[in-house]
Write an enzyme that holds these catalytic residues in place. Structure first.
Site, mmCIF file in Angstrom:
data_model
loop_
_atom_site.group_PDB
_atom_site.id
_atom_site.type_symbol
_atom_site.label_atom_id
_atom_site.label_comp_id
_atom_site.label_asym_id
_atom_site.label_seq_id
_atom_site.Cartn_x
_atom_site.Cartn_y
_atom_site.Cartn_z
ATOM 1 N N GLU A 49 -5.842 -2.185 10.219
ATOM 2 C CA GLU A 49 -6.735 -1.221 9.557
ATOM 3 C C GLU A 49 -7.175 -1.685 8.181
ATOM 4 O O GLU A 49 -7.928 -0.996 7.509
ATOM 5 C CB GLU A 49 -6.042 0.142 9.412
ATOM 6 C CG GLU A 49 -5.659 0.801 10.731
ATOM 7 C CD GLU A 49 -4.321 0.300 11.247
ATOM 8 O OE1 GLU A 49 -3.517 -0.242 10.461
ATOM 9 O OE2 GLU A 49 -4.086 0.428 12.463
ATOM 10 N N ILE A 99 -6.733 -2.322 4.139
ATOM 11 C CA ILE A 99 -6.070 -1.480 3.138
ATOM 12 C C ILE A 99 -6.771 -0.129 3.152
ATOM 13 O O ILE A 99 -7.757 0.094 2.462
ATOM 14 C CB ILE A 99 -6.112 -2.119 1.732
ATOM 15 C CG1 ILE A 99 -5.414 -3.474 1.751
ATOM 16 C CG2 ILE A 99 -5.428 -1.195 0.720
ATOM 17 C CD1 ILE A 99 -5.356 -4.174 0.414
ATOM 18 N N HIS A 100 -6.265 0.765 3.987
ATOM 19 C CA HIS A 100 -6.832 2.104 4.098
ATOM 20 C C HIS A 100 -6.005 3.072 3.247
ATOM 21 O O HIS A 100 -5.203 2.641 2.424
ATOM 22 C CB HIS A 100 -6.922 2.533 5.574
ATOM 23 C CG HIS A 100 -5.600 2.539 6.273
ATOM 24 N ND1 HIS A 100 -4.765 3.630 6.275
ATOM 25 C CD2 HIS A 100 -4.956 1.570 6.978
ATOM 26 C CE1 HIS A 100 -3.659 3.339 6.963
ATOM 27 N NE2 HIS A 100 -3.761 2.095 7.391
ATOM 28 N N ALA A 101 -6.190 4.349 3.423
ATOM 29 C CA ALA A 101 -5.603 5.360 2.534
ATOM 30 C C ALA A 101 -4.083 5.273 2.385
ATOM 31 O O ALA A 101 -3.569 5.312 1.267
ATOM 32 C CB ALA A 101 -6.007 6.753 2.993
ATOM 33 N N ALA A 103 -2.896 2.027 0.586
ATOM 34 C CA ALA A 103 -3.438 2.060 -0.778
ATOM 35 C C ALA A 103 -2.625 3.014 -1.636
ATOM 36 O O ALA A 103 -2.272 2.703 -2.772
ATOM 37 C CB ALA A 103 -4.906 2.475 -0.757
#
Length: 88
Positions: A12, A14-16, A19
């Site tokens: 995915e 660096i998603h939510a 992060a």
């Protein structure tokens, strides 16, 4: 200043979630910590900054720390990148 390159291995990118883990872990450090990708540099202590980059899987990023606790900050980055399966 300490600088290290990472290859993002998470499917995915660096998603939510990753992060927020990175930002949360680095917030207590006094050093300036930046993430650079595609000629854009953001404060790695800012969730909005990190999310604005949209770092994708397979990306090569540079993380740099500059300050009195830069070595500890970079050790924490390495730990999070490995334990969260973000990159190497």
């Amino acid at each position: 200043m300490i600088e290290k390159q990472y290859n993002i291995t998470s499917a995915e990118g660096i998603h939510a979630r990753p992060a927020s883990v990175l930002v949360g872990a680095l917030a207590p450090f006094k050093s300036d910590i930046t993430l650079e990708w595609n000629d854009k540099k953001v404060n790695l202590k800012s969730i909005l900054g990190v999310m604005s980059l949209g770092v994708s899987s397979g990306a090569s990023i540079t993380i740099a720390a500059d300050g009195e606790d830069e070595e500890q900050a970079m050790a924490k980055v390495a730990e999070i990148m490995e334990t969260q399966g973000i990159g190497n």
